[in-house]
Scaffold this active site. Structure first.
Site, mmCIF file in Angstrom:
data_model
loop_
_atom_site.group_PDB
_atom_site.id
_atom_site.type_symbol
_atom_site.label_atom_id
_atom_site.label_comp_id
_atom_site.label_asym_id
_atom_site.label_seq_id
_atom_site.Cartn_x
_atom_site.Cartn_y
_atom_site.Cartn_z
ATOM 1 N N ASN A 90 40.191 36.821 36.688
ATOM 2 C CA ASN A 90 38.983 37.004 35.912
ATOM 3 C C ASN A 90 38.586 38.484 35.828
ATOM 4 O OD1 ASN A 90 36.480 36.846 34.700
ATOM 5 N ND2 ASN A 90 35.798 35.104 35.882
ATOM 6 N N ASP A 91 38.196 39.052 36.956
ATOM 7 C CA ASP A 91 37.675 40.427 36.916
ATOM 8 C C ASP A 91 38.707 41.445 36.441
ATOM 9 O OD1 ASP A 91 35.268 39.453 37.869
ATOM 10 O OD2 ASP A 91 35.921 39.627 39.950
ATOM 11 N N VAL A 92 39.999 41.213 36.758
ATOM 12 C CA VAL A 92 41.015 42.211 36.421
ATOM 13 C C VAL A 92 41.350 42.246 34.924
ATOM 14 C CG1 VAL A 92 42.051 42.147 38.715
ATOM 15 C CG2 VAL A 92 42.956 40.674 36.919
ATOM 16 N N ILE A 93 40.804 41.274 34.166
ATOM 17 C CA ILE A 93 41.043 41.279 32.724
ATOM 18 C C ILE A 93 39.724 41.411 31.971
ATOM 19 C CG2 ILE A 93 43.224 40.032 32.572
ATOM 20 C CD1 ILE A 93 41.124 37.554 32.123
ATOM 21 N N ALA A 130 33.516 38.992 41.343
ATOM 22 C CA ALA A 130 32.487 40.007 41.223
ATOM 23 C C ALA A 130 31.249 39.470 40.500
ATOM 24 C CB ALA A 130 33.033 41.230 40.483
#
Lengths: 101, 478
Positions: free
Chosen positions: B404-407, B445
């Protein structure tokens, strides 16, 4: 001031080792690829388990029962750190190996 | 051989062993930072440790007295070894970060205990000569403080990663923490400036210090968001190294000194490298609030569109290029094996499949590589995000599994986002995006992800493992 100088003189060898080790630590791992961050952290984690030596010394010279119990605890915890740390690092790295074949 | 020279031989052997152990630690660490030699490096360091432990038990002398209680020491080592071994062998690879944190805490606790036991026994001669303000006392106090903070902090980090403890986000906590730290330092100064005959007179202060250090350790880690936990663990790792080095100072023990400082400095560098991978400064991690409430200036536009599994199977099978972005969700569902099965199946159909690995995918830098390696995904298929990003516009389908957060494009678009500036995998550049997710929950996050509302994005809700399984069957039947 005198205290500080005296302190330095008394421990100059240790101060030397500390300073050189700091540079060494930085130098040794500064080019590590991101994929090895986790295993490296885990391996370093196992190495600071060297604190177990202190635990053994404390327990080996314990005179009261209280000191014995605390010393015993310290040795157990220190061993956990050492053995667990090395074994888990090996487990991680074992996987990196297998897929190379 | 008379007794004296026998003693001296023993001490010489001990010191030589310590030197060898130190060299093995250095080599071990060096080898650990290269993929090919890493495993041998770990073994080497372990051998060094074993040698140092055995030599200490056999040859260490204090005031001419050898190590006593050897039987009990061996029992303690036996207990620690069995527990450590079993936990390390049994734990799931996904739980690796909290395990490292746990072991780190054990080391910190051992260092703190040593300090507590040594404090009442500072040599009266030393106190008579230079008062309490000597290096010995300082080493004990610092060992206690750092070791305790590391232990308490590691336990909280462990609890957070294990999902047992939530975040505590109060802005004022920053100032509370600084105050506690100031109290701890004043306490050290206070103890060292007392005029006493014996250090044992001040023992109660040591316990007070221990309690305050525990509070500090807890409060230090409590406000730090889950996504920053790897950095915190790495930092606490180097703390424990320093605490161990304090023990080396105390006993004039070179193995403890080099081992501890080496980990202290290497750990600090590693912490900084990790921060850099996430584009965060260390100071920000410690005092800043990451992964906070997710307040954003971006309005949610567009709607979430779902895709059926059979449509997804068709889309994937007739693509030329597919990139899979694995996240922690994949690992939690233990879906890495079935994911590899899917990629093999697609490759057989002539689809080129690559994995895009973000440096902090999973819960720790490098964690995802370990997890995929466990599923036998070949090394060559794992591409780092910097390398794959330019290739994404030519990618037919990008499959996000539990990431999720890394994209999250907020890292590029939204300056008010807590992750703004973090390098991401530029998922929206791909021609089609399929996101596999359990539900519309936010990432670690806790930030809204605009990618899910993108026109090119199709959602595939459900547990990663069962969804992938159906997808594999679907692709097979095509």
């Amino acid at each position: 001031m005198g205290n500080i100088l005296g302190f330095f003189l008394l421990h100059r060898e240790a101060v030397f080792i500390v300073i050189l080790s700091i540079f060494l630590g930085i130098e040794v791992i500064s080019h590590v690829p991101a994929i090895l961050h986790t295993p490296l952290m885990s391996g370093a984690n196992a190495i600071h388990g060297v604190v177990i030596i202190g635990a053994i010394i404390v327990m080996g010279h314990a005179e009261t029962t209280g000191a014995m119990i605390l010393g015993f605890l310290a040795v157990v915890l220190g061993t956990l750190n050492v053995v667990g740390g090395f074994v888990v690092t090996d487990r991680m790295l074992e996987m990196f190996k297998r897929k190379k074949q | 051989m008379d007794q004296l020279s026998q003693l001296q031989t023993g001490i010489s052997i001990l010191e030589i062993t310590y030197i060898i152990a130190s060299v093995l630690f250095i080599f071990g660490l060096k080898m650990l930072s290269h993929p090919l030699t890493a495993r041998r490096g770990n073994t080497l360091a372990a051998i060094g440790m074993g040698m140092a432990i055995i030599a200490t038990i056999l040859f260490h002398h204090k005031d001419g007295k050898p190590i006593g209680n050897v039987g009990l020491i061996l029992v303690a080592i036996g207990i620690g070894s069995i527990i450590g071994w079993v936990i390390a062998k049994r734990v799931k690879m996904t739980a690796m970060p909290q395990l490292v944190s746990f072991f780190n805490g054990m080391g910190g606790a051992a260092a703190a205990l040593i300090s507590m036991m040594e404090f009442p026994h500072v040599s009266p001669d030393l106190i008579a000569k230079s008062g309490m303000a000597n290096g010995h006392v300082l080493a004990i106090l610092l060992g206690l403080m750092i070791g305790t903070v590391s232990w308490a902090g590691s336990m909280i980090a462990f609890g957070k990663l294990d999902g047992r403890i939530g975040d505590l986000r109060i802005k004022a906590l920053k100032y509370v923490n600084l105050t506690i730290l100031a109290v701890l330092i004043s306490l050290i100064v206070y103890i060292m400036t007392r005029h006493v005959q014996a250090s044992s007179e001040l023992t109660p202060l040591i316990y007070i210090m221990f309690i305050i250090a525990v509070i500090y350790g807890v409060m230090f880690v409590m406000p730090i968001g889950g996504a920053d936990m790897p950095v915190v663990i790495s930092l606490l790792n180097s703390f424990t190294g320093v605490a161990a080095a304090m023990g080396g100072f105390l006993y004039n023990n070179q193995a403890m000194l080099t081992g501890g400082i080496l980990v202290g400095s290497a750990g600090t560098i590693l912490t900084i490298l990790m921060c850099r991978a996430m584009n965060r400064s260390l100071l920000n991690v410690i005092v800043g609030v990451f992964g906070g409430g997710g307040q954003t200036n971006m309005a949610v536009t567009g709607s979430v569109k779902e895709i059926s599994i059979s449509d997804a199977a068709v889309l994937l099978s007739y693509s030329k290029k597919v990139v899979i972005v694995p996240g922690y969700g994949l690992a939690v569902a233990q879906a890495q094996h079935i994911c590899h099965e899917l990629d093999k199946l697609l490759e057989e159909k002539g689809v080129e499949v690559k994995y895009a690995i973000h440096p902090v995918a999973g819960r720790m830098p490098g964690h995802m590589n370990v997890l995929l390696a466990e599923a036998d995904v070949p090394y060559e298929q794992l591409i780092e995000s910097d390398e794959i990003n330019p290739d994404l516009p030519n990618t037919d389908v990008l499959v996000v599994i539990g990431a999720n957060d890394v994209i999250n494009p907020a890292a590029e678009d939204d300056p008010s986002s807590p992750i703004y500036g973090m390098p991401i995998i530029k998922a929206r550049d791909a021609k089609n995006i399929i996101v596999m997710k359990r539900g519309m929950g936010k990432g670690y996050a806790a930030i809204e992800n605009m990618l899910f509302y993108n026109d090119k994005t199709r959602m595939l809700f459900g547990d990663a493992k069962s969804t992938l399984q159906t997808l594999v069957n679907e692709v097979k039947s095509l």
